[in-house]
Design an enzyme around this catalytic site. Structure first.
Site, mmCIF file in Angstrom:
data_model
loop_
_atom_site.group_PDB
_atom_site.id
_atom_site.type_symbol
_atom_site.label_atom_id
_atom_site.label_comp_id
_atom_site.label_asym_id
_atom_site.label_seq_id
_atom_site.Cartn_x
_atom_site.Cartn_y
_atom_site.Cartn_z
ATOM 1 N N ASP A 21 0.826 -1.207 0.000
ATOM 2 C CA ASP A 21 0.000 0.000 0.000
ATOM 3 C C ASP A 21 0.863 1.262 0.000
ATOM 4 O O ASP A 21 0.531 2.252 -0.644
ATOM 5 C CB ASP A 21 -0.919 -0.002 1.238
ATOM 6 C CG ASP A 21 -2.216 0.747 1.000
ATOM 7 O OD1 ASP A 21 -2.349 1.371 -0.076
ATOM 8 O OD2 ASP A 21 -3.092 0.715 1.877
ATOM 9 N N HIS A 29 -7.726 -1.455 8.852
ATOM 10 C CA HIS A 29 -6.755 -0.825 7.949
ATOM 11 C C HIS A 29 -7.111 0.653 7.844
ATOM 12 O O HIS A 29 -8.171 0.995 7.326
ATOM 13 C CB HIS A 29 -6.863 -1.536 6.591
ATOM 14 C CG HIS A 29 -6.034 -0.968 5.493
ATOM 15 N ND1 HIS A 29 -4.813 -1.512 5.138
ATOM 16 C CD2 HIS A 29 -6.232 0.081 4.647
ATOM 17 C CE1 HIS A 29 -4.325 -0.827 4.116
ATOM 18 N NE2 HIS A 29 -5.159 0.144 3.800
ATOM 19 N N HIS A 48 -6.038 4.775 6.990
ATOM 20 C CA HIS A 48 -5.188 5.778 6.340
ATOM 21 C C HIS A 48 -5.262 7.063 7.153
ATOM 22 O O HIS A 48 -6.301 7.381 7.740
ATOM 23 C CB HIS A 48 -5.664 6.025 4.899
ATOM 24 C CG HIS A 48 -5.182 4.974 3.945
ATOM 25 N ND1 HIS A 48 -4.195 5.200 3.020
ATOM 26 C CD2 HIS A 48 -5.543 3.677 3.800
ATOM 27 C CE1 HIS A 48 -3.967 4.085 2.328
ATOM 28 N NE2 HIS A 48 -4.776 3.145 2.778
ATOM 29 N N CYS A 50 -2.894 8.759 -1.081
ATOM 30 C CA CYS A 50 -4.279 8.477 -1.411
ATOM 31 C C CYS A 50 -4.540 9.050 -2.788
ATOM 32 O O CYS A 50 -4.390 10.246 -3.001
ATOM 33 C CB CYS A 50 -5.203 9.111 -0.368
ATOM 34 S SG CYS A 50 -6.943 8.904 -0.748
ATOM 35 N N ASN A 55 -0.884 5.324 4.887
ATOM 36 C CA ASN A 55 -1.461 4.584 6.014
ATOM 37 C C ASN A 55 -0.954 5.178 7.322
ATOM 38 O O ASN A 55 -0.021 5.973 7.328
ATOM 39 C CB ASN A 55 -1.017 3.118 5.954
ATOM 40 C CG ASN A 55 -1.464 2.425 4.698
ATOM 41 O OD1 ASN A 55 -0.783 2.469 3.692
ATOM 42 N ND2 ASN A 55 -2.622 1.797 4.744
HETATM 43 ZN ZN ZN Z 1 -4.973 1.214 1.988
#
Ligand code: ZN
Length: 321
Positions: free
Chosen positions: A13, A204, A206, A237, A246
């Site tokens: 990610d 999870h 961000h 993002c 994250n």
């Molecule tokens: Zn993510």
């Protein structure tokens, strides 16, 4: 003592959303350093269209170069059956599939409707069970979508029920675009748990709007035992071009450690990995602990320092006999 399992998602990610393209050798070194710091479960690549995500084009090469250890789980992220087949062939220990709560986001992210992704997951889950490989599923945009706005918790619970039919290893609730606030987490987690008693849950988050660590705390308080983080908070993002990634793993670990929660990850070693990835990316990363330093100072490190300077701590001892 309470325990939380940290899943490091920086190599997937994080790097996937960085403009700097890291070479295969650097990715492998990144992963090896993370494992050396004590992380035992991590996302190492996504098996997606390399034209769409050039950062992950060398997924197979990365997997091939990774040392195999019985106690380390390398997760490959997939969005469809083709990705699953690639991840399986590449030797991932675990498959992570994504189903998006928002239909619009699902279509943009994986080119099919949410319904079609649920069907794909059920097929992948069956194939994973047949191949004796662990598979879990993430419900993305569980706390909000950049296209559809608010996502009703009932929608997420319903999706969780449907994907649970594939007997996943766990279900993750993801704040994919970083809009969640802790009260949402406190509401959604118990609702999913009530619908699916005994199903392991992961979260999870961000840090797009600086609520990530607060959300992680809310998840912990709600009994979630597995949390994702990205070292240095690397990543970003795609829907907020200047945003951070994250939640930084080391910031999360600092909070948990000071709260007396066991993780088995070495915070000092993790900070070193943060400094290392910072130089690799050639930019300051968003992580706060990397700037502020830990508190109190590591007893081990102090002891090592004292040992290397045998006369520094006690002025009297500088007088040699
Ligand atoms: Zn993510």
């Amino acid at each position: 003592m309470k325990r939380v399992e940290i899943v490091e998602v920086g190599p997937r990610d994080g790097l996937q959303n960085e403009s700097v393209l890291l070479g295969t050798a650097a990715k492998v070194e990144f992963i090896n350093r993370i494992v050396a710091a004590g992380v035992r479960r991590l996302e190492v690549a996504s098996f997606v269209n390399p034209k769409k995500v050039p950062q992950m084009a060398d997924a197979e090469e990365v997997l091939k170069a990774l040392p195999r250890r019985a106690d380390v789980t390398y997760i490959g992220l997939v969005l469809n059956r083709r990705g699953f087949d690639r991840a399986l062939a590449a030797g991932c220990n675990e498959i992570g599939m994504v189903v998006v709560a928002s239909d619009t986001f699902n279509a943009r992210n994986q080119g099919v409707t949410t319904e079609e992704s649920v069907a794909a997951w059920l097929e992948i889950a069956a194939a994973a069970h047949a191949a004796n490989i662990r598979a879990q599923v993430t419900i993305s945009t569980a706390f909000g979508c950049p296209f559809e706005g608010e996502i009703a918790p009932a929608r997420v619970v319903e999706l969780a029920r449907r994907v649970a039919a594939g007997r996943p290893h766990e279900i993750a609730l993801a704040d994919t675009v970083g809009v969640a606030v802790p009260s949402q987490v406190s509401e959604l987690v118990p609702r999913v748990r009530a619908a699916l008693p005994g199903m392991p849950l992961r979260c999870h988050f961000h840090n797009t709007r600086n609520t990530g660590i607060a959300n992680a705390y809310a998840a912990f308080e709600a009994g979630v035992e597995v949390l994702d983080g990205s070292i240095g908070g690397i990543g970003g993002c795609p829907f907020a071009p200047a945003a951070t990634g994250n939640i930084p793993t080391e910031d999360l670990l600092y909070m948990l450690e000071r709260m007396g929660v066991q993780t088995d990850v070495d915070l000092d070693a993790l900070l070193e990995v943060g400094r290392w990835i910072q130089t690799q990316l050639g930019r300051p990363v968003p992580g706060m602990l990397l700037k502020a330093g830990r508190f109190p100072k590591s007893a081990q490190r102090e002891a090592a320092l004292a040992a290397s300077l045998p006369f520094a701590s006690n002025p009297k001892s500088q007088v040699r006999a």
